[in-house]
Design an enzyme around this catalytic site. Structure first.
Site, PDB file in Angstrom:
ATOM      1  N   SER C 231      35.873  13.571  31.989  1.00 44.38           N
ATOM      2  CA  SER C 231      35.617  12.417  31.012  1.00 44.38           C
ATOM      3  C   SER C 231      36.614  11.434  30.695  1.00 44.38           C
ATOM      4  O   SER C 231      37.744  12.007  30.684  1.00 44.38           O
ATOM      5  CB  SER C 231      34.753  12.830  29.687  1.00 44.38           C
ATOM      6  OG  SER C 231      33.653  13.285  29.888  1.00 44.38           O
ATOM      7  N   SER C 269      31.314  13.599  34.241  1.00 43.64           N
ATOM      8  CA  SER C 269      32.130  12.489  33.674  1.00 43.64           C
ATOM      9  C   SER C 269      31.688  12.002  32.686  1.00 43.64           C
ATOM     10  O   SER C 269      30.514  11.047  32.794  1.00 43.64           O
ATOM     11  CB  SER C 269      32.952  11.793  34.423  1.00 43.64           C
ATOM     12  OG  SER C 269      34.416  11.336  33.948  1.00 43.64           O
ATOM     13  N   ASP C 271      32.026   8.903  30.815  1.00 47.88           N
ATOM     14  CA  ASP C 271      32.995   7.566  30.726  1.00 47.88           C
ATOM     15  C   ASP C 271      32.518   6.558  29.916  1.00 47.88           C
ATOM     16  O   ASP C 271      31.289   5.857  30.368  1.00 47.88           O
ATOM     17  CB  ASP C 271      33.445   7.243  32.172  1.00 47.88           C
ATOM     18  CG  ASP C 271      33.901   8.362  32.924  1.00 47.88           C
ATOM     19  OD1 ASP C 271      34.745   9.189  32.341  1.00 47.88           O
ATOM     20  OD2 ASP C 271      33.639   8.722  34.073  1.00 47.88           O
TER      21      ASP C 271
END
Lengths: 355, 355, 355, 355
Positions: C231, C269, C271
């Site tokens: 991340s 991830s 993000d």
């Protein structure tokens, strides 16, 4: 006659003077009605935020997508830049391109726009293909120009007119409807006006009463299988100085007004709300300086404005039904007007209006 | 007694057997009620999509943000990955972190989850700080565990219980409410169940009738200035096999149910809907193969399911009001229960129920 | 040493004085590093928009979800109301609840907040579970308090520290990194600062050069099958007076900075970008009047600020890599620091830095 | 010559056979180039997901709005219903309506569509008004029909052609570019193809090298004040069976490809990505049954497909630059082609390609 002419009241906030979107100062509405021969039942409705060059004096705006089975033009730029720069035009599904092109031409030709090379035309639609020969795409560029040119601040006509000429709502003839609310000074004194192009279904409620159920005519009433598709275009204007974010929130509240009339926002419904502010202190000139100064209503004072939008939307949808007339269209299809006397009888039975 | 026990009907679709979210097979609900001393009036409600390890057998889900003045945990991952992997817990605003942590611990400890290092806990809340000493953050990890452990498929309790212990709705005591709809086989035969934690305001409508107005107790009724803030958490379950996209659309329809009770989704309201499908054919195992096979309802057949969600949400909110009891809380503050006999009288006057 | 200490330059806009998020006047950063025994490798990083009571003096903000496989707390309220009201805390995935609770307690206890009953805590996270015993949830409430208390306007430490203690990036040790850009006066003179918690993968690019490829260590490099999950939490501060809408757009540009380092925003991830403005003219007091006056940068002048955010994000991610150190953690697992000398050799070969 | 003809490689995944969007089986591309007299420099590019009746055999799709300063038609319905039902047409900003109308007519006239009354035309655009007399709106309905009719599965032409005839990118002549990636069988074996209409700015990077900087020609390079506005339309096709949600995520990754070429997604840029899947197992017939069976790639296996989209987008944008030619247009304005020999020299200096 409109809803209130029968003594039916929606909500608790007072209406504006005309109980119309044009109670928001500066807003103008114009129609082109195209009712020709056996099968052309369509039209155009234009809403102008103000009377000046809109491209040069943009207004803050937001679009809320209630259900995106629709062809609304211009939404992504409105939500990115937070403003609109053309009149808003409503028409039928297959003439959105015609209307876009007309708005582009209208804008390019306006004095002061000689160097303009980009125009974000705002066009909404509903599908009038049951009564109208929609595949014929009968709206022309001039029909759009006419609606804009004929627009006025007074006398918004309702019912089977303009973009509502061929629409159907709750199984009855739908159309154009409008309403407004004026908040008391203690709550800001702002006006919220709504205009709708109603073309959707569900179980009709009038002032809360399940009129659709009592009339035996509602979504899925025949073994719950009737078609409820259609759409509702809603335009909300306010003189409250609001930025894009709070206009987006306001638009979402207008969407709730659909539910209060019994609409179910079916899979096939294109339900969109466009909200804008006419307040001069939030105008956005074409050539902006580095820094702009805004004066806007703060979050904590938005709730009454939200409530006004819900009430006005509910009433506008009902006005559209009450004002529309039985229409015969394509292939001899007939859509009856709302049977107002029956509805009034039901409302009287339920003591929503007086006997 | 619940709404239907008084002969009040909402909508046109039949209810499920219990008229509760647990009519959706496999769904379980549990409460922890924390009503202690003079000022603790709070609790926890847990909703489990099924009885197996939810992390290992995720269910498709979506979150719709009606108004984001709220602290819902987990929404971004639900909407990115399209599923939920823990029970859903509802509690008070300042104990969301407690509930998140409890859900993480609960998941880490489950058999089969020994290697799990990431848990997306789903926690909703409303603010019970008028009746409850919310700043005291009185919910504990064990309170969450209890709600989960006590959950059952039958007998969903409603009213001033669980996460609804201290909530207020339309100026009356709010709480937990539930309802369901069962579509006829011709429309798919699916069940849609809803549970709400109601803590919001507006102008109360019961079966469409403006009860709030007639009782003289509504949003802004005192010069339209009453506080209508609060929140409504809505959880929608269905056994229809739906993917994330159509669950998101379904969640949006439940939001419309708020409007039908007179809610205005005020600025200060945290109104969220979480929708999930329990259908086995759309379960998502923790370790997925490259390709998954789904069987889902197509867009064109969604409308009846949408309608069911609107009806069930409206009824669940009203059940919460009808089942909640007058509560005295922090600083001796009292919130009266809905004056049911007065309401019934109004409904009889309007012939919504029989005399 | 940081990137620029080796003569590596990113982009074309000058950095701020410290080349750190704290170049945005008033912003403070603090860390708690928890590196204990064999298997605790985690920590906390706190970012404060200003030194006053943030709840009483909220700042405009927006959250952009790049990829929502993450547990960010507080996003829906930030985007609804357009502001943040607590410090921003970054930590590990399974301690988000701990951090939320600490931020709530921190806010409830501050002078002037005695009546506060609702707090929207902002907590981001990445998953340090490869090096850290994340299931042990080793962060405590006091660790959060310490990070806030230790925060300062100078000397933002980078690398394997705070919330970056146990993170991994591009197969090397990731961590905390920061950078800033200062626009020339002709473009507004604004400062944009970024801080990242980097824990993601892809094919590492340094100043555009495919270092990951040349090192033979990149996403899917082993038959393109390596795990690239992880991340990237990004916080963007600016002294440009921006409203929520333009902060949201700014956040989206920081997301682009990930791509420039070779990140691919993989399925796993989380993000997220949180952007806020520290400009005093856009502060939002807790008790707002009906109308607020704002002075904000207009759309047409946003592009240089966007560009600054992209550059600063790219550089912050690289600073995190250059400053992090080889770390041995849980089960004796080792993550090597970026082999800086090898990287420099590659960059020299490509004449990105001088021999 | 294209990028790879000079030995320049982007990314780490192998290209498809033609390194073009048409490597995705069934996808066809056609152009109409309108280069007439002194000032008409515009055109049309059409992308067809397959060769059958697209309205009757819709394909799953999603639209990601990178920056909404643009007039993309059709996005809200794509994201609501999760599919597209017409070819995708790209053209200039002021002819979007022309293209919409042509797509509607094209669809209404197709065999089998005799009863169709609603068409969601997908039209993207960039603004070629610097070289083209855009206010003249020179694209006609027949130009759109031609592009569709001329479409083929082989030989996608690039550069100053079709919708790229008059576009400008990084200060050089932009245009149409395409590229593809073919994943190894171990990662699914899917193909991802991209086509772009490039018309935007920033600091050009070729294979990571800051070519724009070294050429002294980049965004804001003249005291950082150059105009970087423009737009980038990106269309992504894949034969991976993906649903709307994962196509939306895929579209977001293509957006990252802009950043890798040095694009900054400026305020005035209309950056949109349309992604669709051609896999037969996810086709959506016009008349759908109650239940549809899908086979789709699961979340956990999406990352390589994401990576492929980023790489292909970067390369497609660069191909557009490398293939476009110096163009003289309106008012004698000239936009030079990318000075390829200078660029190659720079790349050789940096040892990105061999001497």
């Amino acid at each position: 006659k409109r809803l209130r002419d029968y003594g039916i009241e929606i909500g608790v906030i007072p209406t504006g003077e005309l109980n119309a979107i044009t109670d928001v100062s500066g807003v103008k509405v114009g129609h082109t009605t195209k009712c020709l021969g056996d099968s052309i039942r369509t039209g155009v409705t234009a809403i102008l935020p103000h009377s000046e060059n809109i491209f040069q004096q943009k207004v803050p705006a937001a679009v809320f997508v209630g259900n995106g089975f629709g062809k609304l033009a211009g939404s992504t730029q409105v939500n990115e830049l937070g403003n609109i720069e053309t009149p808003i035009v409503l028409t039928n599904t297959l003439n959105v391109a015609t209307a876009m092109d007309a708005l582009i031409k209208y804008t390019l030709r306006q004095d002061g726009n000689e160097d303009v090379r980009s125009v974000n035309a705002i066009v909404g639609e509903t599908n009038d293909g049951y009564l109208n020969d929609i595949r014929g795409q009968h709206i022309t560029t001039n029909d759009i120009f006419s609606a804009i040119e004929n627009s006025s601040e007074t006398n918004v006509q309702e019912g089977s007119i303009g973009a509502g000429t061929g629409t159907v709502s709750f199984g009855y003839k739908g159309g154009i409807g409008t309403a407004s609310r004026k908040l008391p000074e203690s709550l800001g004194g702002y006006t919220v006006g709504v205009i709708v192009q109603s073309n959707f279904g569900g179980v009709l409620q009038v002032a809360g009463i399940n009129v659709g159920k009592e009339l035996g005519n509602f979504a899925f009433s025949n073994q719950l299988l009737n078609n409820v598709d259609g759409s509702c275009m809603i335009v909300v204007a306010t003189d409250a100085p609001l930025d894009h974010r709070n206009l987006n929130r306001l638009a979402k509240r207008a969407f709730l007004g659909i539910a209060k009339t019994g609409g179910i926002v079916s899979n096939g419904s294109g339900d969109y709300v466009i909200a804008f502010s006419t307040a001069e202190e939030v105008r956005i000139p074409y050539n902006t300086p580095q820094l702009m100064t805004w004066q806007t209503v703060s979050n904590d004072h938005m709730s009454p404005i939200f409530m006004a939008a819900i009430e006005a939307t509910e009433e506008a949808i009902l006005n559209a039904l009450f004002k529309s007339k039985t229409t015969v269209g394509k292939n001899g299809r007939t859509i009856e007007a709302l049977p107002v006397s029956k509805v009034l009888k039901i409302l009287k039975k339920h003591q929503v209006i007086k006997n």
